[in-house]
Write an enzyme that holds these catalytic residues in place. Structure first.
Site, PDB file in Angstrom:
ATOM      1  N   LEU A  40      26.700  11.498  15.719  1.00  0.00           N
ATOM      2  CA  LEU A  40      27.531  12.255  14.784  1.00  0.00           C
ATOM      3  C   LEU A  40      28.861  11.580  14.461  1.00  0.00           C
ATOM      4  O   LEU A  40      29.327  11.611  13.338  1.00  0.00           O
ATOM      5  CB  LEU A  40      27.804  13.675  15.320  1.00  0.00           C
ATOM      6  CG  LEU A  40      26.573  14.552  15.573  1.00  0.00           C
ATOM      7  CD1 LEU A  40      26.987  15.988  15.840  1.00  0.00           C
ATOM      8  CD2 LEU A  40      25.590  14.484  14.409  1.00  0.00           C
ATOM      9  N   HIS A  88       5.728  13.412  15.849  1.00  0.00           N
ATOM     10  CA  HIS A  88       5.487  12.950  14.479  1.00  0.00           C
ATOM     11  C   HIS A  88       6.035  11.548  14.221  1.00  0.00           C
ATOM     12  O   HIS A  88       5.824  10.981  13.165  1.00  0.00           O
ATOM     13  CB  HIS A  88       6.127  13.935  13.496  1.00  0.00           C
ATOM     14  CG  HIS A  88       7.625  13.945  13.616  1.00  0.00           C
ATOM     15  ND1 HIS A  88       8.285  14.448  14.731  1.00  0.00           N
ATOM     16  CD2 HIS A  88       8.590  13.486  12.803  1.00  0.00           C
ATOM     17  CE1 HIS A  88       9.585  14.301  14.559  1.00  0.00           C
ATOM     18  NE2 HIS A  88       9.802  13.726  13.408  1.00  0.00           N
ATOM     19  N   ASP A  89       6.792  11.002  15.169  1.00  0.00           N
ATOM     20  CA  ASP A  89       7.350   9.657  15.009  1.00  0.00           C
ATOM     21  C   ASP A  89       6.478   8.632  15.727  1.00  0.00           C
ATOM     22  O   ASP A  89       5.503   8.976  16.382  1.00  0.00           O
ATOM     23  CB  ASP A  89       8.769   9.607  15.585  1.00  0.00           C
ATOM     24  CG  ASP A  89       9.759  10.365  14.716  1.00  0.00           C
ATOM     25  OD1 ASP A  89       9.605  10.331  13.481  1.00  0.00           O
ATOM     26  OD2 ASP A  89      10.682  10.983  15.278  1.00  0.00           O
ATOM     27  N   GLU A 140      17.367  16.327  20.156  1.00  0.00           N
ATOM     28  CA  GLU A 140      16.651  15.067  20.017  1.00  0.00           C
ATOM     29  C   GLU A 140      17.663  13.951  20.263  1.00  0.00           C
ATOM     30  O   GLU A 140      18.419  13.574  19.366  1.00  0.00           O
ATOM     31  CB  GLU A 140      16.037  14.884  18.628  1.00  0.00           C
ATOM     32  CG  GLU A 140      15.104  13.689  18.616  1.00  0.00           C
ATOM     33  CD  GLU A 140      15.173  12.781  17.381  1.00  0.00           C
ATOM     34  OE1 GLU A 140      14.289  11.919  17.258  1.00  0.00           O
ATOM     35  OE2 GLU A 140      16.105  12.901  16.570  1.00  0.00           O
ATOM     36  N   ASP A 155      12.036  10.108   3.866  1.00  0.00           N
ATOM     37  CA  ASP A 155      11.857  10.168   5.313  1.00  0.00           C
ATOM     38  C   ASP A 155      11.156  11.484   5.674  1.00  0.00           C
ATOM     39  O   ASP A 155      11.542  12.171   6.610  1.00  0.00           O
ATOM     40  CB  ASP A 155      13.214  10.045   6.019  1.00  0.00           C
ATOM     41  CG  ASP A 155      13.066   9.898   7.532  1.00  0.00           C
ATOM     42  OD1 ASP A 155      11.924   9.717   8.012  1.00  0.00           O
ATOM     43  OD2 ASP A 155      14.091   9.989   8.236  1.00  0.00           O
ATOM     44  N   ASP A 166      18.325  17.317  15.150  1.00  0.00           N
ATOM     45  CA  ASP A 166      17.864  15.957  14.901  1.00  0.00           C
ATOM     46  C   ASP A 166      18.969  14.926  15.151  1.00  0.00           C
ATOM     47  O   ASP A 166      20.115  15.126  14.739  1.00  0.00           O
ATOM     48  CB  ASP A 166      17.421  15.881  13.431  1.00  0.00           C
ATOM     49  CG  ASP A 166      16.843  14.548  13.036  1.00  0.00           C
ATOM     50  OD1 ASP A 166      15.781  14.198  13.565  1.00  0.00           O
ATOM     51  OD2 ASP A 166      17.459  13.839  12.215  1.00  0.00           O
ATOM     52  N   ASP A 198      25.258   9.121   6.436  1.00  0.00           N
ATOM     53  CA  ASP A 198      25.734   9.947   7.553  1.00  0.00           C
ATOM     54  C   ASP A 198      26.854  10.884   7.100  1.00  0.00           C
ATOM     55  O   ASP A 198      27.744  10.472   6.340  1.00  0.00           O
ATOM     56  CB  ASP A 198      26.295   9.061   8.676  1.00  0.00           C
ATOM     57  CG  ASP A 198      25.227   8.649   9.673  1.00  0.00           C
ATOM     58  OD1 ASP A 198      24.091   8.371   9.247  1.00  0.00           O
ATOM     59  OD2 ASP A 198      25.544   8.578  10.880  1.00  0.00           O
ATOM     60  N   GLN A 235      19.891   7.755   3.521  1.00  0.00           N
ATOM     61  CA  GLN A 235      20.325   8.876   4.371  1.00  0.00           C
ATOM     62  C   GLN A 235      21.771   8.673   4.846  1.00  0.00           C
ATOM     63  O   GLN A 235      22.017   8.337   6.006  1.00  0.00           O
ATOM     64  CB  GLN A 235      19.404   8.997   5.585  1.00  0.00           C
ATOM     65  CG  GLN A 235      17.994   9.461   5.228  1.00  0.00           C
ATOM     66  CD  GLN A 235      17.018   9.292   6.373  1.00  0.00           C
ATOM     67  OE1 GLN A 235      16.826   8.182   6.869  1.00  0.00           O
ATOM     68  NE2 GLN A 235      16.393  10.381   6.795  1.00  0.00           N
ATOM     69  N   ASN A 242      22.937  14.930  11.346  1.00  0.00           N
ATOM     70  CA  ASN A 242      23.647  13.655  11.237  1.00  0.00           C
ATOM     71  C   ASN A 242      23.830  13.146   9.814  1.00  0.00           C
ATOM     72  O   ASN A 242      24.816  12.506   9.504  1.00  0.00           O
ATOM     73  CB  ASN A 242      22.903  12.610  12.072  1.00  0.00           C
ATOM     74  CG  ASN A 242      23.569  11.253  12.025  1.00  0.00           C
ATOM     75  OD1 ASN A 242      24.689  11.084  12.507  1.00  0.00           O
ATOM     76  ND2 ASN A 242      22.919  10.282  11.401  1.00  0.00           N
TER      77      ASN A 242
HETATM   78  C1  GLC Z   1      14.531  11.810  13.898  1.00  0.00           C
HETATM   79  C2  GLC Z   1      13.201  12.266  13.348  1.00  0.00           C
HETATM   80  C3  GLC Z   1      12.613  11.182  12.500  1.00  0.00           C
HETATM   81  C4  GLC Z   1      13.588  10.826  11.397  1.00  0.00           C
HETATM   82  C5  GLC Z   1      14.973  10.489  11.967  1.00  0.00           C
HETATM   83  C6  GLC Z   1      16.007  10.426  10.883  1.00  0.00           C
HETATM   84  O1  GLC Z   1      14.396  10.765  14.774  1.00  0.00           O
HETATM   85  O2  GLC Z   1      12.343  12.644  14.389  1.00  0.00           O
HETATM   86  O3  GLC Z   1      11.368  11.546  11.977  1.00  0.00           O
HETATM   87  O4  GLC Z   1      13.097   9.726  10.674  1.00  0.00           O
HETATM   88  O5  GLC Z   1      15.408  11.471  12.867  1.00  0.00           O
HETATM   89  O6  GLC Z   1      16.273  11.706  10.403  1.00  0.00           O
END
Ligand code: GLC
Ligand code: CA
Length: 539
Positions: free
Chosen positions: A208, A310-311, A245, A63, A203, A173, A171, A105
């Site tokens: 959480l 970037h997303d 975010e 990621d 992020d 949690d 990923q 997270n």
């Molecule tokens: C956030 C980031 C994104 C990532 C996601 C998981 O949204 O901006 O790029 O894939 O978290 O970490």
């Protein structure tokens, strides 16, 4: 009486940089931290106050670095801790600040903690993650990466249990019901703040903590931990910031500011897609409606407004009808769509039309909040929708019309991603060197607007008022005032000329100055040509 000081982030210009994508200092085809340091003068020249550096930590990069395998180190491709210290120092020397990503997270499944947790049920790391014998728990939590994931639970062969993840299966949690995890993340914060960074972009903060019977987002328990993070900042690192975010609707986003004791800043997610909708419909009401729905925030807090990042351009927080409309309008080709969004950069979204790109930036800079610019968008960089995942908006920065767009000396085949070569957006046409030379370039245009913004603190502290014109719905008028100064900006979201009568805009009979041209305004009747804008200050 003590004079009230405006916190630095309330009128700062942010700039989002990927070290991997920015400049390759050692010719291995991958941008690096030293490369960012080498380009700081350029960033400063644009008018940036604070850099947000995308994740720089060791990671298997499934990621793009948001899957961290070691929170206390730097990815070897990108350099060393010494390089990072140097970047911080050089940034500060130029009067700028720098914040890093804090991926709160989840970790990577390649993180030592997860490996030990999987391998040994008695490991102290076992309880760092969220396990279950069934994949039916927390069934009300939505799936975020809908293109790739079918469940928020994945089976671990080693642990013989399911583990919880809101993003990719790789990923897992973290478990914020575990006090050890809560402490670990604070130590990670201290580790990087001690190095001298000015805060974090935190992020994916809504996710959480999980509770049965909820959608597992924005829970009070989650807010309680975020407040602990803030307390650490206030007590140990005052003047540093936390930027949230949280991709949520306004009523769920507002609590991230709490009583001024949670986040200093949060991305203005709900506003972003509505700016694009307003342009597509030549009607500013989507912008007005969402701002009317957005509650006031505490005095010391600020929005971080953006057009792209970037997303994918996320369409999660719009109605189904709007999503279909925006997809059809801005992503007519299937490949442009990703998850519930659009994987395109700003310039291609606007067909590379300079007046539309300038207009949207002007709107961004006029609305309440501190703006953030995504690297490359200041020169109108293109994208490549045929790359995987979101890589198409993460291609090398275009510095020159020379080899590899001046990004790297490496052989073309070893670049971490190919440079943009397609006709309209080719680096041979769109690059920093060309734009620095041309006083009418997008770069200089944006630089100029940011300079104006900085000279007029009314944008930081002033109240705002937006008027809707029944006859000309495409006319977005924003009035900012702080009692002493008043600025009115007019933006034409349509392809038709709009007449403006200044006497009817509630503007006092004082001298008016066109901020962009730097000239006095003589007439009270004006015309706003298609997709143009006008910034006026009362003097
Ligand atoms: C956030 C980031 C994104 C990532 C996601 C998981 O949204 O901006 O790029 O894939 O978290 O970490
Ligand atoms: Ca390199």
């Amino acid at each position: 009486m003590q004079e009230k000081r405006t916190p630095w982030y309330k009128n700062a210009v942010f700039y989002e940089v990927s070290a991997r994508a920015y400049f390759d200092s050692n010719g291995d085809g991958i941008g690096d931290i030293k490369g960012v340091t080498m380009k700081l003068d350029y960033i400063k020249q644009l008018g940036v106050d604070c850099i947000w550096l995308l994740p720089i930590f060791p990671s298997p990069l499934v990621d793009d670095g948001y899957d961290i395998s070691d929170y206390y180190n730097i990815h070897p491709d990108l350099g060393s801790i010494a390089d990072f210290r140097e970047l911080i120092e050089e940034t500060h020397q130029r009067g700028m600040r720098i914040i890093a990503d804090l991926v709160v997270n989840h970790t990577s499944d390649q993180c030592e903690w997860f490996k030990q947790a999987e391998a040994d049920e008695n490991s102290p790391y076992r309880d760092y993650y969220v396990w279950s014998d069934s994949d039916q728990r927390y069934a009300d939590a939505r799936i975020i990466f809908v293109d790739t994931e079918t469940s928020n639970w994945s089976w671990s062969e080693k642990a013989q249990k399911y583990y919880w993840h809101r993003f990719y299966a790789c990923q897992p949690d973290l478990n914020y019901d575990n006090p050890a995890v809560r402490e670990e993340m604070k130590n990670i914060m201290r580790f990087w703040l001690d190095m001298g960074i000015d805060g974090f972009r935190a992020d994916a903060v809504p996710y959480l903590i999980e509770r049965e019977g909820t959608n597992c987002e924005n829970l009070p328990e989650t807010h309680a931990y975020l407040k602990e993070m803030r307390k650490l900042i206030d007590e140990e690192y005052p003047d540093c910031i936390l930027l949230a975010e949280a991709n949520q609707w306004p009523q769920d986003l507002r609590p991230y500011f709490a009583n001024g004791d949670e986040f200093h800043m949060a991305f203005q997610f709900p506003l972003m897609p509505r700016i694009f909708k307003a342009l597509a419909k030549s009607d500013c009401s989507p912008i007005i409606e969402i701002l009317n729905m957005t509650p006031e925030i505490p005095d010391a807090c600020q929005w971080c407004t953006f057009l792209r990042n970037h997303d994918e351009l996320t369409l999660e927080m719009v109605t189904e009808e709007d999503r279909q409309f925006l997809w059809n309008f801005y992503a007519p080709v299937k490949r442009m769509r990703q998850n519930l969004g659009i994987r395109r950069r700003l310039a291609p979204l606007l067909d590379g039309e300079p007046r539309k790109i300038e207009l949207l930036n002007a709107i961004l800079f006029s609305l309440p909040g501190s703006p953030i610019i995504y690297y490359g968008d200041e020169i109108g960089m293109g994208d490549n929708i045929y790359l995987e995942d979101r890589d198409g908006v993460r291609t090398p920065m275009q510095w020159t019309d020379g080899k590899n767009a001046g990004f790297s000396n490496a052989g073309e085949d070893s670049l971490y991603l190919p440079v943009i070569k397609s006709d309209q957006f080719s680096y041979t046409k769109i690059n920093v060197a060309a734009q620095l030379e041309d006083p009418h370039s997008l770069f200089h245009h944006i630089r100029h607007l940011l300079e104006i913004r900085k000279q007029n603190p009314v944008w930081a502290e002033g109240s705002y008022e937006i008027t809707y014109n029944e006859e000309y719905p495409a006319l977005l008028t924003i009035k900012r005032t702080d009692g002493t100064n008043t600025i009115v900006t007019f933006h034409n979201l349509s392809d038709k000329t709009i007449p403006i009568e200044l006497s009817m805009t509630g503007f006092a009979e004082r001298k008016l100055v066109d901020l962009v041209q730097g000239t006095d305004l003589k007439e009270s009747k004006l015309e706003l040509s298609p997709y143009s804008y006008l910034w006026l200050i009362e003097q």
